[in-house]
Motif scaffolding. Sequence first.
Motif, PDB file in Angstrom:
ATOM      1  N   PHE A  55       0.839  -1.270  -0.138  1.00 50.12           N
ATOM      2  CA  PHE A  55      -0.162  -0.258  -0.066  1.00 50.12           C
ATOM      3  C   PHE A  55       1.013   1.244   0.007  1.00 50.12           C
ATOM      4  O   PHE A  55       2.100   1.253   0.283  1.00 50.12           O
ATOM      5  CB  PHE A  55      -0.976  -0.047   1.177  1.00 50.12           C
ATOM      6  CG  PHE A  55      -1.854  -1.041   1.347  1.00 50.12           C
ATOM      7  CD1 PHE A  55      -3.008  -1.205   0.413  1.00 50.12           C
ATOM      8  CD2 PHE A  55      -1.665  -2.321   2.178  1.00 50.12           C
ATOM      9  CE1 PHE A  55      -3.674  -2.505   0.595  1.00 50.12           C
ATOM     10  CE2 PHE A  55      -2.325  -3.290   2.174  1.00 50.12           C
ATOM     11  CZ  PHE A  55      -3.543  -3.425   1.317  1.00 50.12           C
ATOM     12  N   GLY A  57       0.241   5.821   0.129  1.00 50.20           N
ATOM     13  CA  GLY A  57      -0.721   6.925   0.727  1.00 50.20           C
ATOM     14  C   GLY A  57       0.076   7.707   1.732  1.00 50.20           C
ATOM     15  O   GLY A  57       0.756   7.276   2.632  1.00 50.20           O
ATOM     16  N   MET A  69      -3.345   0.400  -5.301  1.00 48.00           N
ATOM     17  CA  MET A  69      -3.567   0.002  -3.725  1.00 48.00           C
ATOM     18  C   MET A  69      -2.966   1.241  -2.851  1.00 48.00           C
ATOM     19  O   MET A  69      -2.361   1.229  -2.210  1.00 48.00           O
ATOM     20  CB  MET A  69      -2.596  -1.090  -3.434  1.00 48.00           C
ATOM     21  CG  MET A  69      -3.143  -2.514  -4.245  1.00 48.00           C
ATOM     22  SD  MET A  69      -2.261  -3.993  -3.972  1.00 48.00           S
ATOM     23  CE  MET A  69      -3.069  -4.397  -2.250  1.00 48.00           C
ATOM     24  N   GLN A  70      -3.849   2.374  -3.251  1.00 49.01           N
ATOM     25  CA  GLN A  70      -3.628   3.728  -2.636  1.00 49.01           C
ATOM     26  C   GLN A  70      -4.688   3.461  -1.311  1.00 49.01           C
ATOM     27  O   GLN A  70      -5.978   3.417  -1.426  1.00 49.01           O
ATOM     28  CB  GLN A  70      -3.918   4.962  -3.131  1.00 49.01           C
ATOM     29  CG  GLN A  70      -3.747   6.020  -2.394  1.00 49.01           C
ATOM     30  CD  GLN A  70      -3.893   7.292  -3.418  1.00 49.01           C
ATOM     31  OE1 GLN A  70      -4.560   7.390  -4.447  1.00 49.01           O
ATOM     32  NE2 GLN A  70      -3.644   8.547  -2.890  1.00 49.01           N
ATOM     33  N   LEU A  71      -3.954   3.582  -0.063  1.00 49.15           N
ATOM     34  CA  LEU A  71      -4.862   3.795   1.049  1.00 49.15           C
ATOM     35  C   LEU A  71      -5.066   5.404   1.317  1.00 49.15           C
ATOM     36  O   LEU A  71      -4.077   6.158   1.542  1.00 49.15           O
ATOM     37  CB  LEU A  71      -4.271   3.400   2.371  1.00 49.15           C
ATOM     38  CG  LEU A  71      -4.554   1.591   2.669  1.00 49.15           C
ATOM     39  CD1 LEU A  71      -3.757   1.292   3.914  1.00 49.15           C
ATOM     40  CD2 LEU A  71      -5.916   1.284   2.769  1.00 49.15           C
ATOM     41  N   SER A  78      -9.735   5.051   6.911  1.00 50.07           N
ATOM     42  CA  SER A  78      -9.221   4.801   5.547  1.00 50.07           C
ATOM     43  C   SER A  78     -10.318   4.326   4.478  1.00 50.07           C
ATOM     44  O   SER A  78     -11.168   3.627   4.670  1.00 50.07           O
ATOM     45  CB  SER A  78      -8.120   3.457   6.030  1.00 50.07           C
ATOM     46  OG  SER A  78      -7.105   3.844   6.945  1.00 50.07           O
ATOM     47  N   TYR A  79      -9.796   4.595   3.304  1.00 49.89           N
ATOM     48  CA  TYR A  79     -10.605   3.954   2.158  1.00 49.89           C
ATOM     49  C   TYR A  79      -9.633   3.567   1.174  1.00 49.89           C
ATOM     50  O   TYR A  79      -8.393   3.909   1.026  1.00 49.89           O
ATOM     51  CB  TYR A  79     -11.391   5.325   1.592  1.00 49.89           C
ATOM     52  CG  TYR A  79     -12.280   6.139   2.693  1.00 49.89           C
ATOM     53  CD1 TYR A  79     -13.512   5.749   2.666  1.00 49.89           C
ATOM     54  CD2 TYR A  79     -11.668   7.004   3.226  1.00 49.89           C
ATOM     55  CE1 TYR A  79     -14.550   6.175   3.522  1.00 49.89           C
ATOM     56  CE2 TYR A  79     -12.812   7.774   4.306  1.00 49.89           C
ATOM     57  CZ  TYR A  79     -13.849   7.377   4.446  1.00 49.89           C
ATOM     58  OH  TYR A  79     -14.861   7.784   5.100  1.00 49.89           O
ATOM     59  N   ILE A  80     -10.195   2.667   0.056  1.00 50.55           N
ATOM     60  CA  ILE A  80      -9.342   1.969  -0.778  1.00 50.55           C
ATOM     61  C   ILE A  80     -10.320   1.801  -2.075  1.00 50.55           C
ATOM     62  O   ILE A  80     -11.621   1.627  -1.830  1.00 50.55           O
ATOM     63  CB  ILE A  80      -8.688   0.833  -0.480  1.00 50.55           C
ATOM     64  CG1 ILE A  80      -7.696   0.439  -1.564  1.00 50.55           C
ATOM     65  CG2 ILE A  80      -9.532  -0.402  -0.128  1.00 50.55           C
ATOM     66  CD1 ILE A  80      -6.821  -0.707  -1.127  1.00 50.55           C
ATOM     67  N   THR A  81      -9.879   2.081  -3.233  1.00 49.39           N
ATOM     68  CA  THR A  81     -10.581   1.722  -4.146  1.00 49.39           C
ATOM     69  C   THR A  81     -10.253   0.434  -5.042  1.00 49.39           C
ATOM     70  O   THR A  81      -9.094   0.159  -5.393  1.00 49.39           O
ATOM     71  CB  THR A  81     -10.616   3.010  -5.285  1.00 49.39           C
ATOM     72  OG1 THR A  81     -11.120   4.190  -4.702  1.00 49.39           O
ATOM     73  CG2 THR A  81     -11.428   2.847  -6.436  1.00 49.39           C
ATOM     74  N   ILE A  82     -11.148  -0.178  -5.280  1.00 50.17           N
ATOM     75  CA  ILE A  82     -10.935  -1.625  -5.876  1.00 50.17           C
ATOM     76  C   ILE A  82     -11.989  -1.710  -7.063  1.00 50.17           C
ATOM     77  O   ILE A  82     -13.204  -1.708  -7.086  1.00 50.17           O
ATOM     78  CB  ILE A  82     -11.167  -2.820  -4.845  1.00 50.17           C
ATOM     79  CG1 ILE A  82     -10.190  -2.508  -3.684  1.00 50.17           C
ATOM     80  CG2 ILE A  82     -10.665  -4.168  -5.718  1.00 50.17           C
ATOM     81  CD1 ILE A  82     -10.196  -3.727  -2.562  1.00 50.17           C
ATOM     82  N   VAL A  89     -12.416   0.757   4.793  1.00 51.49           N
ATOM     83  CA  VAL A  89     -11.543  -0.111   5.653  1.00 51.49           C
ATOM     84  C   VAL A  89     -11.737  -0.142   6.916  1.00 51.49           C
ATOM     85  O   VAL A  89     -11.618   0.769   7.726  1.00 51.49           O
ATOM     86  CB  VAL A  89     -10.003  -0.119   5.412  1.00 51.49           C
ATOM     87  CG1 VAL A  89      -9.177  -1.037   5.963  1.00 51.49           C
ATOM     88  CG2 VAL A  89      -9.812   0.218   4.027  1.00 51.49           C
ATOM     89  N   TRP A 203      -4.797  -9.739   0.418  1.00 49.41           N
ATOM     90  CA  TRP A 203      -3.846  -9.328  -0.511  1.00 49.41           C
ATOM     91  C   TRP A 203      -2.659 -10.370  -0.831  1.00 49.41           C
ATOM     92  O   TRP A 203      -2.329 -11.131   0.043  1.00 49.41           O
ATOM     93  CB  TRP A 203      -3.308  -7.920  -0.407  1.00 49.41           C
ATOM     94  CG  TRP A 203      -2.265  -7.990   0.765  1.00 49.41           C
ATOM     95  CD1 TRP A 203      -1.079  -8.112   0.656  1.00 49.41           C
ATOM     96  CD2 TRP A 203      -2.405  -7.268   1.868  1.00 49.41           C
ATOM     97  NE1 TRP A 203      -0.312  -7.425   1.767  1.00 49.41           N
ATOM     98  CE2 TRP A 203      -1.242  -7.226   2.609  1.00 49.41           C
ATOM     99  CE3 TRP A 203      -3.687  -6.696   2.530  1.00 49.41           C
ATOM    100  CZ2 TRP A 203      -1.128  -6.650   3.910  1.00 49.41           C
ATOM    101  CZ3 TRP A 203      -3.635  -6.407   3.937  1.00 49.41           C
ATOM    102  CH2 TRP A 203      -2.259  -6.218   4.650  1.00 49.41           C
TER     103      TRP A 203
END
Length: 253
Positions: A55, A57, A69-71, A78-82, A89, A203
Amino acid sequence: MASHTVHLSLFTVLHHSVIFLLLIQIPPCSSSNDSYSNCANPINCGKIRNMSFPFWGGNRPKECGHPLMQLICKNDTSYITIKDVLYQVLEANPDSHTLKITRQDYWIDLCQPTHVSTTLDSQLYVYESLYKNLTLSYDCALFPTYIPCNGVLGGTSVYTQFGSLSPESCKTSVVVPVPLSFMEINSFIQVYHAIKEGFVVRWIIGVEECDKCEKSGGVCGFDSSSQQTCYCREGPCPNFSPDTQASSDQMFM
């Protein structure tokens, strides 16, 4: 006298040239040291602690993690885009390489989601345990099982069913994973909480290679060509083999 002056001029030129050559060699070394020190920093955001490779960020620049995989930390969350979907998160465990995530759009409202089904990038993540699909459909002409949005009768409705098939009479459908224990699809509150509970992913990108890198005294990251690398104190670590394509079957039903 003129000859002496010429010799002094040549000496001055050579002296300045050597200094210039030495100076232009400094940035690469400095950059390598920066990558090593920057990528040694973990991401800490609220209760999400000690997140590092893969990760990036915050205080971890982009070269410290996989490009996708930017947090993002906002208000200690915390947020993540997939795959074009934003997730919150809920939990993170660096030791087991797992994230517990929930769709941010459904966290807010069942009836105004991002109309993209939940899918994982199979090169980056797998489901850590078994879940079942729940399909939420919108703007349907006819469908037997529905719940009113936000629990208000007479307004917009969402139609729910287990599985991942989209009804032909509906304009759009979204598939989300829910726990195997979830059985009730006729209650707005129960559907909302089942989705809000989230699900756990693991992951898989570069795990073994990163472990070898760290044991050798390096820190893991990605170079400018998006290839996994290992930063040592003096630059990229020698004899480091980039990560091969990760492949694993997703445990999903």
